[in-house]
Design a protein around this motif. Structure first.
Motif, PDB file in Angstrom:
ATOM      1  N   MET A   1       0.853  -1.198   0.000  1.00  0.00           N
ATOM      2  CA  MET A   1       0.000   0.000   0.000  1.00  0.00           C
ATOM      3  C   MET A   1       0.881   1.238   0.000  1.00  0.00           C
ATOM      4  N   ASN A   2       0.790   2.074  -1.030  1.00  0.00           N
ATOM      5  CA  ASN A   2       1.723   3.198  -1.111  1.00  0.00           C
ATOM      6  C   ASN A   2       1.119   4.440  -1.748  1.00  0.00           C
ATOM      7  N   LYS A   3      -0.176   4.620  -1.647  1.00  0.00           N
ATOM      8  CA  LYS A   3      -0.801   5.830  -2.183  1.00  0.00           C
ATOM      9  C   LYS A   3      -0.568   7.002  -1.227  1.00  0.00           C
ATOM     10  N   GLU A   4      -0.656   8.202  -1.770  1.00  0.00           N
ATOM     11  CA  GLU A   4      -0.274   9.385  -0.987  1.00  0.00           C
ATOM     12  C   GLU A   4      -1.331   9.845   0.010  1.00  0.00           C
ATOM     13  N   LEU A   5      -2.629   9.671  -0.330  1.00  0.00           N
ATOM     14  CA  LEU A   5      -3.690  10.289   0.455  1.00  0.00           C
ATOM     15  C   LEU A   5      -4.669   9.280   1.039  1.00  0.00           C
ATOM     16  N   LEU A   6      -5.224   9.628   2.177  1.00  0.00           N
ATOM     17  CA  LEU A   6      -6.336   8.917   2.793  1.00  0.00           C
ATOM     18  C   LEU A   6      -7.473   9.906   3.007  1.00  0.00           C
ATOM     19  N   LEU A   7      -8.677   9.547   2.566  1.00  0.00           N
ATOM     20  CA  LEU A   7      -9.882  10.285   2.950  1.00  0.00           C
ATOM     21  C   LEU A   7     -10.469   9.575   4.151  1.00  0.00           C
ATOM     22  N   VAL A   8     -10.564  10.280   5.264  1.00  0.00           N
ATOM     23  CA  VAL A   8     -10.953   9.637   6.517  1.00  0.00           C
ATOM     24  C   VAL A   8     -12.354   9.067   6.444  1.00  0.00           C
ATOM     25  N   PRO A 317      10.390   8.855   8.368  1.00  0.00           N
ATOM     26  CA  PRO A 317      10.874   9.302   7.047  1.00  0.00           C
ATOM     27  C   PRO A 317       9.839   9.250   5.936  1.00  0.00           C
ATOM     28  N   LYS A 318       8.973   8.218   5.930  1.00  0.00           N
ATOM     29  CA  LYS A 318       8.007   8.043   4.851  1.00  0.00           C
ATOM     30  C   LYS A 318       6.606   7.896   5.425  1.00  0.00           C
ATOM     31  N   PHE A 319       5.646   8.616   4.863  1.00  0.00           N
ATOM     32  CA  PHE A 319       4.264   8.516   5.320  1.00  0.00           C
ATOM     33  C   PHE A 319       3.349   9.152   4.290  1.00  0.00           C
ATOM     34  N   GLY A 320       2.069   8.807   4.379  1.00  0.00           N
ATOM     35  CA  GLY A 320       1.048   9.456   3.572  1.00  0.00           C
ATOM     36  C   GLY A 320       0.364  10.555   4.360  1.00  0.00           C
ATOM     37  N   LEU A 321      -0.613  11.201   3.733  1.00  0.00           N
ATOM     38  CA  LEU A 321      -1.263  12.357   4.344  1.00  0.00           C
ATOM     39  C   LEU A 321      -2.785  12.220   4.325  1.00  0.00           C
ATOM     40  N   SER A 322      -3.403  12.855   5.303  1.00  0.00           N
ATOM     41  CA  SER A 322      -4.863  12.978   5.356  1.00  0.00           C
ATOM     42  C   SER A 322      -5.187  14.283   6.050  1.00  0.00           C
ATOM     43  N   ALA A 323      -6.470  14.628   6.051  1.00  0.00           N
ATOM     44  CA  ALA A 323      -6.935  15.706   6.920  1.00  0.00           C
ATOM     45  C   ALA A 323      -6.991  15.182   8.348  1.00  0.00           C
ATOM     46  N   TYR A 324      -7.260  16.058   9.294  1.00  0.00           N
ATOM     47  CA  TYR A 324      -7.297  15.647  10.700  1.00  0.00           C
ATOM     48  C   TYR A 324      -8.473  14.738  11.006  1.00  0.00           C
ATOM     49  N   CYS A 325      -9.531  14.808  10.199  1.00  0.00           N
ATOM     50  CA  CYS A 325     -10.731  14.007  10.421  1.00  0.00           C
ATOM     51  C   CYS A 325     -11.567  14.074   9.142  1.00  0.00           C
ATOM     52  N   GLY A 326     -12.784  13.554   9.197  1.00  0.00           N
ATOM     53  CA  GLY A 326     -13.700  13.725   8.085  1.00  0.00           C
ATOM     54  C   GLY A 326     -14.229  15.151   8.035  1.00  0.00           C
ATOM     55  N   PHE A 327     -15.053  15.414   7.030  1.00  0.00           N
ATOM     56  CA  PHE A 327     -15.522  16.782   6.785  1.00  0.00           C
ATOM     57  C   PHE A 327     -17.020  16.940   7.031  1.00  0.00           C
ATOM     58  N   GLY A 328     -17.629  15.948   7.674  1.00  0.00           N
ATOM     59  CA  GLY A 328     -19.082  15.891   7.778  1.00  0.00           C
ATOM     60  C   GLY A 328     -19.738  17.098   8.415  1.00  0.00           C
TER      61      GLY A 328
END
Length: 359
Positions: A1-8, A317-328
């Motif tokens: 698994m190596n995609k850059e983003l997570l949508l919470v 050193p290596k990680f993906g990114l997300s927002a702090y939480c969902g946007f609901g």
């Protein structure tokens, strides 16, 4: 698994189709999995279980409900002092939930949204490898002291609720192709607890109080289904609901969860705050993440994003990114800016080299 983003998870748009057609084309190539937006009442996360499930359970009594709007009922609280609270009726030793597999609503929504997801993915709005993400709050985030306020009631409700949640998960696993499915456990109460934020509960023993549910629930998920963990500092009443001085307790809980899962944990999502102190990020060096992809919830306050990521990179050193939480709980018209924030985060992340090699 190596995609850059997570949508919470939660996205305040009216339908799964609208969520995927809005977020899929601009962000899909960066995503490992795509949520349906937790549309409808799930926008209110665990609160919706109060008015959809507990409010009409024969073994529960409503102690307090949100104050009316004039002479009209209100089902969603205005703030934390306006929450639903319940007690178990006298004489009930254990609360059980009927209609296993559908009573809580997670499976019904997931199975219906999957059809929309697959149809739109087949039409090219998402890359073919993107999985369908189902976000599920853990038991202790639902059955908690702030909702069940009478001493001893947590022990009367939690086992039956966990049993009902397992049935929902089994229904989801049986009806969605496993190679297309990703399940995410949402942990807000648990993270609050391990950071000492639950009144009357000592920090000592907090990991043990919360980790057993992860072991039991993870055990029923086949390896062909991806599994992730969203850790959260909370947003109800404003973000962050609490702001720890360090990530140390959260990292300790993440390590315990990775070990307790008893199977591959595909990702863990760790929130961050708008600070650049080394002391806050340094515990990331202690993460025992093995096969687990780490996503930092850092997409907030763009002017400081690069500086914060560079500090985090010292320790992870290596990680993906997300927002702090969902946007609901944001407004729908904020979503265009949210999408641009995520695209900018990818640009910055690639510039400073935080991402694994992308296939």
């Amino acid at each position: 698994m190596n995609k850059e983003l997570l949508l919470v998870g939660s996205i305040p748009l009216p339908t799964a189709e609208k969520v995927i057609t809005t977020f899929g084309p601009p962000l899909g190539r960066y995503l490992y999995s795509m949520p349906d937006g937790e549309i409808g009442a799930r926008r209110w996360w665990v609160v919706r279980l109060s008015f959809q499930v507990f409010n009409n359970h024969p073994d529960m009594e409503v102690l307090k409900r949100p104050t009316r709007d004039g002479d009209v009922e209100r089902i969603t609280p205005r703030n934390r002092s306006d929450m639903w609270t319940f007690k178990v009726r006298d004489g009930v030793e254990q609360v059980r939930f009927g209609d296993p597999g559908t009573r809580l609503g997670f499976a019904f929504d997931a199975i219906n949204s999957y059809f929309v997801f697959k149809t739109l993915r087949d039409q090219g709005l998402l890359p073919p490898e993107v999985r369908f993400q189902v976000s599920i709050p853990l038991v202790n985030s639902v059955i908690r002291k702030s909702t069940f306020t009478v001493e001893g009631d947590l022990e009367r409700v939690r086992p039956g609720y966990e049993e009902a949640l397992k049935a929902e998960m089994q229904n989801i696993i049986s009806n969605i192709p496993n190679q297309d499915l990703a399940i995410q456990f949402d942990c807000s109460h648990e993270v609050t607890d391990v950071n000492g934020g639950i009144p009357g509960e000592p920090m000592e023993g907090a990991i043990e109080r919360n980790i057993g549910q992860i072991k039991r629930l993870s055990s029923i998920i086949p390896q062909t289904v991806s599994l992730g963990l969203h850790l959260c500092f909370g947003t109800f009443g404003g973000w962050p609901r609490f702001a720890p001085a360090t990530l140390a307790p959260t990292v300790a809980f993440a390590n315990a969860a990775i070990h307790a899962a008893g199977r591959r944990l595909d990702w863990v999502n760790i929130p961050t705050l708008d600070i650049t102190e080394d002391s806050f990020f340094a515990p990331l060096a202690d993460l025992n993440y093995r096969e687990t992809r780490v996503f930092l919830g850092a997409i907030h306050n763009n002017p400081t994003l690069e500086a914060r990521l560079k500090v985090a990179q010292k320790y992870l050193p290596k990680f993906g990114l997300s927002a702090y939480c969902g946007f609901g709980r944001l407004e729908p018209d904020a979503m265009a800016g949210i999408i641009e924030d995520h695209k900018l985060a990818v640009t910055i992340g690639r510039k400073i080299g935080i991402f694994d090699q992308i296939n």
